[in-house]
Design a protein around this motif. Sequence first.
Motif, PDB file in Angstrom:
ATOM      1  N   ALA A  60     -45.971   0.466 -12.464  1.00  0.00           N
ATOM      2  CA  ALA A  60     -45.855  -0.168 -11.067  1.00  0.00           C
ATOM      3  C   ALA A  60     -46.729  -1.237 -10.991  1.00  0.00           C
ATOM      4  O   ALA A  60     -46.588  -2.366 -10.283  1.00  0.00           O
ATOM      5  CB  ALA A  60     -45.786   1.094 -10.091  1.00  0.00           C
ATOM      6  N   VAL A  61     -48.149  -0.911 -11.275  1.00  0.00           N
ATOM      7  CA  VAL A  61     -49.221  -1.985 -11.135  1.00  0.00           C
ATOM      8  C   VAL A  61     -48.571  -3.165 -12.136  1.00  0.00           C
ATOM      9  O   VAL A  61     -48.812  -4.252 -11.515  1.00  0.00           O
ATOM     10  CB  VAL A  61     -50.446  -1.556 -11.757  1.00  0.00           C
ATOM     11  N   GLY A  62     -48.298  -2.967 -13.118  1.00  0.00           N
ATOM     12  CA  GLY A  62     -47.565  -4.000 -13.929  1.00  0.00           C
ATOM     13  C   GLY A  62     -46.632  -4.875 -13.414  1.00  0.00           C
ATOM     14  O   GLY A  62     -46.692  -6.261 -13.429  1.00  0.00           O
ATOM     15  N   ALA A 119     -46.176  -5.292  -9.851  1.00  0.00           N
ATOM     16  CA  ALA A 119     -46.654  -5.945  -9.020  1.00  0.00           C
ATOM     17  C   ALA A 119     -47.365  -7.253  -9.502  1.00  0.00           C
ATOM     18  O   ALA A 119     -47.338  -8.043  -8.707  1.00  0.00           O
ATOM     19  CB  ALA A 119     -47.369  -5.020  -8.028  1.00  0.00           C
ATOM     20  N   MET A 120     -47.913  -7.261 -10.651  1.00  0.00           N
ATOM     21  CA  MET A 120     -48.931  -8.044 -10.856  1.00  0.00           C
ATOM     22  C   MET A 120     -48.266  -8.989 -12.051  1.00  0.00           C
ATOM     23  O   MET A 120     -48.697 -10.046 -12.708  1.00  0.00           O
ATOM     24  CB  MET A 120     -50.016  -7.634 -11.550  1.00  0.00           C
ATOM     25  N   ASN A 121     -46.764  -8.908 -12.549  1.00  0.00           N
ATOM     26  CA  ASN A 121     -46.049  -9.276 -13.312  1.00  0.00           C
ATOM     27  C   ASN A 121     -46.597  -9.355 -14.762  1.00  0.00           C
ATOM     28  O   ASN A 121     -46.717 -10.501 -15.320  1.00  0.00           O
ATOM     29  CB  ASN A 121     -45.710 -10.962 -12.968  1.00  0.00           C
ATOM     30  N   ILE A 122     -47.207  -8.325 -15.242  1.00  0.00           N
ATOM     31  CA  ILE A 122     -47.846  -8.183 -16.565  1.00  0.00           C
ATOM     32  C   ILE A 122     -47.416  -6.887 -17.016  1.00  0.00           C
ATOM     33  O   ILE A 122     -46.709  -6.199 -16.366  1.00  0.00           O
ATOM     34  CB  ILE A 122     -49.187  -8.110 -16.555  1.00  0.00           C
ATOM     35  N   SER A 123     -47.358  -6.828 -18.513  1.00  0.00           N
ATOM     36  CA  SER A 123     -46.864  -5.472 -18.984  1.00  0.00           C
ATOM     37  C   SER A 123     -47.734  -4.144 -18.689  1.00  0.00           C
ATOM     38  O   SER A 123     -48.975  -4.385 -18.494  1.00  0.00           O
ATOM     39  CB  SER A 123     -46.931  -5.638 -20.853  1.00  0.00           C
ATOM     40  N   ARG A 124     -47.170  -3.146 -18.716  1.00  0.00           N
ATOM     41  CA  ARG A 124     -47.643  -1.884 -18.703  1.00  0.00           C
ATOM     42  C   ARG A 124     -48.978  -1.798 -19.747  1.00  0.00           C
ATOM     43  O   ARG A 124     -50.120  -1.317 -19.250  1.00  0.00           O
ATOM     44  CB  ARG A 124     -46.774  -0.754 -18.767  1.00  0.00           C
ATOM     45  N   SER A 128     -53.049  -0.972 -18.845  1.00  0.00           N
ATOM     46  CA  SER A 128     -53.749   0.043 -19.648  1.00  0.00           C
ATOM     47  C   SER A 128     -55.077  -0.581 -20.180  1.00  0.00           C
ATOM     48  O   SER A 128     -56.100   0.169 -20.030  1.00  0.00           O
ATOM     49  CB  SER A 128     -53.093   0.717 -20.671  1.00  0.00           C
ATOM     50  N   ARG A 129     -54.934  -1.651 -20.883  1.00  0.00           N
ATOM     51  CA  ARG A 129     -56.189  -2.210 -21.561  1.00  0.00           C
ATOM     52  C   ARG A 129     -57.061  -2.789 -20.662  1.00  0.00           C
ATOM     53  O   ARG A 129     -58.431  -2.411 -20.803  1.00  0.00           O
ATOM     54  CB  ARG A 129     -55.550  -3.266 -22.519  1.00  0.00           C
ATOM     55  N   ILE A 130     -56.647  -3.451 -19.406  1.00  0.00           N
ATOM     56  CA  ILE A 130     -57.415  -3.667 -18.456  1.00  0.00           C
ATOM     57  C   ILE A 130     -58.312  -2.722 -17.651  1.00  0.00           C
ATOM     58  O   ILE A 130     -59.438  -2.526 -17.563  1.00  0.00           O
ATOM     59  CB  ILE A 130     -56.952  -4.767 -17.203  1.00  0.00           C
ATOM     60  N   GLU A 131     -57.304  -1.742 -17.462  1.00  0.00           N
ATOM     61  CA  GLU A 131     -57.980  -0.312 -16.885  1.00  0.00           C
ATOM     62  C   GLU A 131     -58.858   0.470 -17.673  1.00  0.00           C
ATOM     63  O   GLU A 131     -60.026   0.867 -17.281  1.00  0.00           O
ATOM     64  CB  GLU A 131     -56.765   0.446 -16.548  1.00  0.00           C
ATOM     65  N   LYS A 132     -58.599   0.423 -18.902  1.00  0.00           N
ATOM     66  CA  LYS A 132     -59.746   1.161 -19.754  1.00  0.00           C
ATOM     67  C   LYS A 132     -60.955   0.335 -19.868  1.00  0.00           C
ATOM     68  O   LYS A 132     -61.987   1.046 -19.608  1.00  0.00           O
ATOM     69  CB  LYS A 132     -59.095   1.217 -21.251  1.00  0.00           C
ATOM     70  N   LYS A 133     -61.052  -0.990 -19.966  1.00  0.00           N
ATOM     71  CA  LYS A 133     -62.001  -1.642 -20.071  1.00  0.00           C
ATOM     72  C   LYS A 133     -62.881  -1.743 -18.520  1.00  0.00           C
ATOM     73  O   LYS A 133     -64.194  -1.670 -18.680  1.00  0.00           O
ATOM     74  CB  LYS A 133     -61.886  -3.245 -20.176  1.00  0.00           C
ATOM     75  N   ILE A 144     -56.367  -3.983 -10.317  1.00  0.00           N
ATOM     76  CA  ILE A 144     -55.752  -2.967 -10.894  1.00  0.00           C
ATOM     77  C   ILE A 144     -56.492  -1.543 -10.377  1.00  0.00           C
ATOM     78  O   ILE A 144     -55.656  -0.588 -10.316  1.00  0.00           O
ATOM     79  CB  ILE A 144     -55.949  -3.354 -12.515  1.00  0.00           C
ATOM     80  N   ILE A 145     -57.724  -1.504 -10.648  1.00  0.00           N
ATOM     81  CA  ILE A 145     -58.134  -0.393 -10.312  1.00  0.00           C
ATOM     82  C   ILE A 145     -58.097   0.165  -8.955  1.00  0.00           C
ATOM     83  O   ILE A 145     -57.428   1.566  -8.977  1.00  0.00           O
ATOM     84  CB  ILE A 145     -59.808  -0.209 -10.379  1.00  0.00           C
TER      85      ILE A 145
END
Length: 219
Positions: free
Chosen positions: A186-188, A190-195, A199-204, A169-170
Amino acid sequence: MKYVAGESVKSFLEPLTPTEENHWIERFQNGDKEAKDILIERNLRLVAHIAKKYYSENRENEELISIGIIGLIKAVNTYNPQKGKRLVTYASKCIENELLMMLRGEKKKNREVSLNEPIGMDKEGNTISLMDIMENDGIDALKQMENAEDVVRVRQYVEKVLSKREREIIVMRYGLGGEEAMTQKAVGKAMNISRSYVSRIEKKALEKLKKAFDNSYLM
């Protein structure tokens, strides 16, 4: 107080016996101000003994003793003989707590300083710090890292401290793979997950990178 910074431990008066301690505590609690000084002075060896545990080349022993004396004074002022403990036992805990509070304060201060120390330059030649990077919530955050002189260290941390999903994701969010940076949406996709999950994974992940940088400056 007759204590003078720089006095040796040997110059401190002998500790009070239990009988003497009870005598001076009773006098202090009856309003005798001299008794307070005696209770403090006769426990200075205790302060010096506890302060030894926290001595280091970067910290003056006199400073530690001064901080410890603050804890001792608090102990004398708040001691309650009805609780069954001797003053020396209660004071030990108060002295220890005061020294630990000082160390926690130093650690916090060092952390704040490290976050504001320069870590490189952006493409315009401006100095940037980790705080500049981590406070920026937008797309420019890791682009600034890309433009920093220690970009190699940034990439190492991305590989070392992030999980596989966090790393993916990063890399996509900030274009670390050489591709154009992508939005969370767009990342969501591409990875078939929600925006919101992105956001939560990116923040972590950013918090992990921040901690890695922080620890590198405190080492």
